[in-house]
Design an enzyme around this catalytic site. Structure first.
Site, PDB file in Angstrom:
ATOM      1  N   GLY A  46       0.821  -1.372  -0.170  1.00  0.00           N
ATOM      2  CA  GLY A  46      -0.077   0.112   0.017  1.00  0.00           C
ATOM      3  C   GLY A  46       0.733   1.385   0.037  1.00  0.00           C
ATOM      4  O   GLY A  46       0.197   2.506  -0.055  1.00  0.00           O
ATOM      5  N   CYS A  47       2.136   1.177  -0.014  1.00  0.00           N
ATOM      6  CA  CYS A  47       3.083   2.347  -0.129  1.00  0.00           C
ATOM      7  C   CYS A  47       3.254   2.770  -1.458  1.00  0.00           C
ATOM      8  O   CYS A  47       3.435   1.968  -2.609  1.00  0.00           O
ATOM      9  CB  CYS A  47       4.395   2.237   0.587  1.00  0.00           C
ATOM     10  SG  CYS A  47       4.093   1.767   2.396  1.00  0.00           S
ATOM     11  N   SER A  48       3.344   3.874  -1.972  1.00  0.00           N
ATOM     12  CA  SER A  48       3.448   4.517  -3.334  1.00  0.00           C
ATOM     13  C   SER A  48       4.889   4.249  -3.678  1.00  0.00           C
ATOM     14  O   SER A  48       5.227   3.904  -4.650  1.00  0.00           O
ATOM     15  CB  SER A  48       3.028   6.090  -3.483  1.00  0.00           C
ATOM     16  OG  SER A  48       3.817   6.833  -2.428  1.00  0.00           O
TER      17      SER A  48
END
Length: 136
Positions: A46-48
């Site tokens: 879920g991290c960019s």
């Protein structure tokens, strides 16, 4: 790595670009994470940017190795770790990490892309701590 209180003291004195620089400098202070640990299994979802988190236990305390491929994100990772690093697993499992980080107002000062993975990282840290707190 400096204590969270010391980081906040410095952070409060700064604004804008200087806060970014502080986070980037904080990320540079992270203990190096061996490339062999940067795998799918250690990636925070879920991290960019790519973020890896690997837990170890030293003297009964949780110790995390972490890295990111983006400088500011790496600084945010370091900020999260400064709240939990080398603390007993039960203490980390019981900690409200988001509340501890709230004075930094990250979502107010950084773009949503920069902070979108923070809750996922916090959740992973807490799940890891809970697992170690019960002996496993």
């Amino acid at each position: 790595m400096p204590s969270l209180d010391a980081i906040l003291d410095d952070y409060d004195l700064l604004d804008g670009e200087d806060r970014y620089r502080l986070l980037i400098d904080l990320g540079r202070e992270l203990e190096p994470m061996p490339d062999v640990l940067k795998r799918d299994a250690t990636m925070v979802r879920g991290c960019s940017a790519s973020v890896w988190l690997y837990p170890t236990v030293k003297d009964g305390r949780l110790h995390f190795l972490a890295d990111s491929n983006a400088a500011i994100t790496k600084g945010i990772v370091a900020l999260v770790l400064s709240a939990v690093q080398d603390k007993p697993a039960p203490q980390v499992a019981a900690m409200d990490i988001a509340a501890v980080l709230a004075p930094f107002e990250l979502s107010k000062h950084l773009s949503a892309n920069r902070t979108q993975g923070v809750p996922n990282m916090i959740a992973l840290v807490k799940q890891t701590a809970a697992r170690y707190a019960v002996g496993g």
